[in-house]
Design a protein around this motif. Structure first.
Motif, PDB file in Angstrom:
ATOM      1  N   SER A  54       0.860  -1.191   0.000  1.00 36.59           N
ATOM      2  CA  SER A  54       0.000   0.000   0.000  1.00 36.59           C
ATOM      3  C   SER A  54       0.891   1.235   0.000  1.00 36.59           C
ATOM      4  O   SER A  54       2.098   1.131   0.262  1.00 36.59           O
ATOM      5  N   GLY A  55       0.290   2.372  -0.262  1.00 38.34           N
ATOM      6  CA  GLY A  55       1.035   3.628  -0.193  1.00 38.34           C
ATOM      7  C   GLY A  55       1.577   3.848   1.213  1.00 38.34           C
ATOM      8  O   GLY A  55       2.715   4.284   1.390  1.00 38.34           O
ATOM      9  N   MET A  56       0.761   3.517   2.217  1.00 35.57           N
ATOM     10  CA  MET A  56       1.209   3.712   3.596  1.00 35.57           C
ATOM     11  C   MET A  56       2.396   2.811   3.937  1.00 35.57           C
ATOM     12  O   MET A  56       3.297   3.217   4.674  1.00 35.57           O
ATOM     13  N   ILE A  87       5.397   4.503   2.440  1.00 36.90           N
ATOM     14  CA  ILE A  87       5.768   5.690   3.224  1.00 36.90           C
ATOM     15  C   ILE A  87       6.432   5.261   4.538  1.00 36.90           C
ATOM     16  O   ILE A  87       7.452   5.808   4.949  1.00 36.90           O
ATOM     17  N   TYR A  96      -1.403  14.045   3.382  1.00 38.31           N
ATOM     18  CA  TYR A  96      -2.424  12.999   3.370  1.00 38.31           C
ATOM     19  C   TYR A  96      -2.734  12.552   4.811  1.00 38.31           C
ATOM     20  O   TYR A  96      -1.815  12.377   5.624  1.00 38.31           O
ATOM     21  N   THR A 118      -0.838   9.610   6.303  1.00 40.61           N
ATOM     22  CA  THR A 118       0.569   9.922   6.594  1.00 40.61           C
ATOM     23  C   THR A 118       0.651  10.696   7.900  1.00 40.61           C
ATOM     24  O   THR A 118       1.528  10.453   8.734  1.00 40.61           O
ATOM     25  N   GLU A 150       4.901  17.095   0.281  1.00 38.20           N
ATOM     26  CA  GLU A 150       3.844  16.680  -0.633  1.00 38.20           C
ATOM     27  C   GLU A 150       3.432  17.935  -1.400  1.00 38.20           C
ATOM     28  O   GLU A 150       2.949  18.888  -0.788  1.00 38.20           O
ATOM     29  N   ASP A 195       6.139  12.852  -1.565  1.00 39.23           N
ATOM     30  CA  ASP A 195       4.990  12.034  -1.963  1.00 39.23           C
ATOM     31  C   ASP A 195       4.487  12.596  -3.301  1.00 39.23           C
ATOM     32  O   ASP A 195       3.982  13.711  -3.363  1.00 39.23           O
ATOM     33  N   THR A 220       2.197  11.215  -5.356  1.00 41.13           N
ATOM     34  CA  THR A 220       0.957  10.523  -5.739  1.00 41.13           C
ATOM     35  C   THR A 220       0.065  11.369  -6.655  1.00 41.13           C
ATOM     36  O   THR A 220      -0.449  10.885  -7.658  1.00 41.13           O
ATOM     37  N   SER A 258       1.396   6.470  -3.534  1.00 42.89           N
ATOM     38  CA  SER A 258       0.286   5.547  -3.418  1.00 42.89           C
ATOM     39  C   SER A 258      -0.068   5.208  -4.859  1.00 42.89           C
ATOM     40  O   SER A 258      -0.703   5.999  -5.563  1.00 42.89           O
ATOM     41  N   THR A 311      -2.080   3.148  -5.671  1.00 44.37           N
ATOM     42  CA  THR A 311      -3.524   2.894  -5.610  1.00 44.37           C
ATOM     43  C   THR A 311      -4.288   3.927  -6.447  1.00 44.37           C
ATOM     44  O   THR A 311      -5.366   3.654  -6.955  1.00 44.37           O
ATOM     45  N   LYS A 312      -3.698   5.111  -6.568  1.00 38.32           N
ATOM     46  CA  LYS A 312      -4.405   6.243  -7.180  1.00 38.32           C
ATOM     47  C   LYS A 312      -4.167   6.264  -8.701  1.00 38.32           C
ATOM     48  O   LYS A 312      -4.599   5.365  -9.379  1.00 38.32           O
ATOM     49  N   LEU A 357      -4.654  -1.892  -4.257  1.00 37.50           N
ATOM     50  CA  LEU A 357      -3.953  -1.098  -3.255  1.00 37.50           C
ATOM     51  C   LEU A 357      -2.452  -1.349  -3.425  1.00 37.50           C
ATOM     52  O   LEU A 357      -2.021  -2.508  -3.414  1.00 37.50           O
ATOM     53  N   ALA A 358      -1.660  -0.279  -3.589  1.00 36.80           N
ATOM     54  CA  ALA A 358      -0.231  -0.493  -3.837  1.00 36.80           C
ATOM     55  C   ALA A 358       0.572   0.753  -3.500  1.00 36.80           C
ATOM     56  O   ALA A 358       0.061   1.877  -3.560  1.00 36.80           O
ATOM     57  N   LEU A 396      -8.722   8.995  -4.938  1.00 36.91           N
ATOM     58  CA  LEU A 396      -8.556   9.909  -6.068  1.00 36.91           C
ATOM     59  C   LEU A 396      -7.804   9.187  -7.176  1.00 36.91           C
ATOM     60  O   LEU A 396      -7.304   8.079  -6.990  1.00 36.91           O
TER      61      LEU A 396
END
Ligand SMILES: *Cc1c(COP(=O)(O)O)cnc(C)c1O
Length: 384
Positions: free
Chosen positions: A73-75, A78, A98, A101, A141, A170, A172, A192, A194-195, A204-205, A323
């Motif tokens: 996941s993005g998290m 991070i 985010y 985060t 960000e 970040d 994203t 992320s 995912t977006k 989710l990635a 998003l």
């Protein structure tokens, strides 16, 4: 190579073993050794997997880095970037980040002895003033979301380098198609995926990229130690998403520009936040480091009730905390994506309950405009 060509031809041409054009999904955890003393290129999927390697090489090339790492996941991506640092280290974090985060750095990192400090990084002097001898990292960000504040990536990277501080951005919201922080001097990019990179709200990635061998060694060690790796099939889904990033991003951005301009002229709308608008305070800086304003915008209505009515009256955008997808997504950041930020901090940042975020999808502009028109009408009537 142009940006569009790179999206198609980075990382992988055809599979060497079979000629497969689509990267094969190596759904295997273990890879047999020829004998007890010899270890092949692949061993155990947590440490490395051939499908994941294609995605990791692809994102490294696209970001202008050398080393890519894919996470669940993005998290997780991070978190891996922050685990380079240790107890006692002072970490500077952009104020307007985010929500997830924020939760991670504010509530989890201090348990491990990290000293986290938030700064409004849109003014480089704030970063300068916050640096201490024990400062080790600066997390950025830009544009921030949902308020679209712009941070000067070049200036931040230069300042950090003078003080031996590692910079993390970040990326994203922009993706490497519109902004490549490593080329501006930033040390580590996180995503992320995912977006926009995945783009279809189905995977989710997270991704990490760096050009520095020392940092790559650390991240590889952390990735294998923590084990929050992206599964082979999900790597394939992100690779598939990346191939259409150009057409999606160009189209979504084009519609976002039109909607931002149109929304600015609507009497119910108090303020529109979008770096592509002529009045945006960070517009010039943004376009000096990015090649477009992207597909996410936010706007303020007169009060919370209007914002709720508007969101509930929209038919096309789905109401969700995400998003960058093919479908438009609308949200109330204060109670959704950024709910992890305490109310008082949110109020200080301007992340209030009349602020609506819209991630523009691939629907036709006229349909989104018509839908927003009727929803604004409902919001306006609620006030009378
Ligand atoms: C969604 C998001 C994240 C977190 O990513 P997940 O894949 O949901 O874990 C981090 N940063 C930004 C800017 C995001 O939009």
């Amino acid at each position: 190579m142009g940006k569009g060509t790179k999206l198609i031809h980075s990382g992988h041409e055809v599979d060497e073993a079979t000629g497969a054009v689509s990267a094969p999904i190596y759904q295997s955890v273990i890879f047999a050794q020829p004998d007890v003393d010899t270890v092949g290129k692949w061993e155990y999927t947590r440490a490395g997997n051939p499908t994941r390697a294609v995605l990791e090489e692809t994102i490294a090339e696209l970001e202008g880095g050398k080393y890519g790492f894919a996470f669940g996941s993005g998290m997780a991506a991070i978190a891996a970037a922050f685990f380079i640092f240790s107890a006692g280290d002072h970490i500077l974090v952009a104020q307007d980040i985010y929500g997830g985060t924020f939760r991670f750095v504010h509530r989890l990192l201090p348990r491990f002895g990290f000293k986290v400090e938030f700064v409004d990084t849109s003014d480089i002097n704030n970063i300068k003033n916050a640096i201490r001898p024990e400062t080790r990292a600066l997390f950025l960000e830009t544009p921030s979301n949902p308020l679209m504040k712009i941070t000067d990536l070049r200036a931040a990277a230069n300042l950090a380098r003078e003080h031996n501080i590692v910079t993390i951005a970040d990326n994203t919201l922009m993706t490497p198609y519109l902004q490549r922080p490593l080329e501006l001097g930033i040390d580590i990019v996180v995503h992320s995926a995912t977006k926009y990179l995945g783009g279809h709200s189905d995977c989710l990635a997270g991704l990490v990229v760096t050009g520095k061998e020392r940092l790559a060694k650390e991240i590889r060690f952390i990735q294998n130690s923590i084990g929050a790796v992206l599964a082979p099939h999900d790597c394939w889904l992100i690779l598939r998403g990346i191939k259409t990033l150009k057409v999606r991003m160009e189209q979504q951005q084009q519609t976002a520009v039109l909607l931002a301009e149109w929304l600015s002229g609507q009497p119910e709308v108090v303020e529109v936040f979008y770096p592509g608008l002529p009045g945006h305070p960070g517009r010039e800086l943004h376009f000096s480091q990015a090649e477009g304003a992207g597909g996410v915008l936010s706007f303020r209505l007169q009060n919370q009730e209007q914002a709720r009515r508007l969101i509930n009256s929209l038919h096309l955008p789905v109401i969700a905390s995400s998003l960058g997808a093919v479908e438009s997504i609308v949200s109330l950041p204060a109670t959704m994506s950024h709910a992890a930020i305490p109310e008082e901090t949110r109020r200080k940042l301007g992340l209030t309950r009349e602020l609506v975020r819209l991630s523009v999808g691939l629907e036709d502009f006229e349909d989104l405009q018509a839908d927003l028109t009727q929803a604004l009408e409902v919001a306006r009537l609620s006030q009378d």
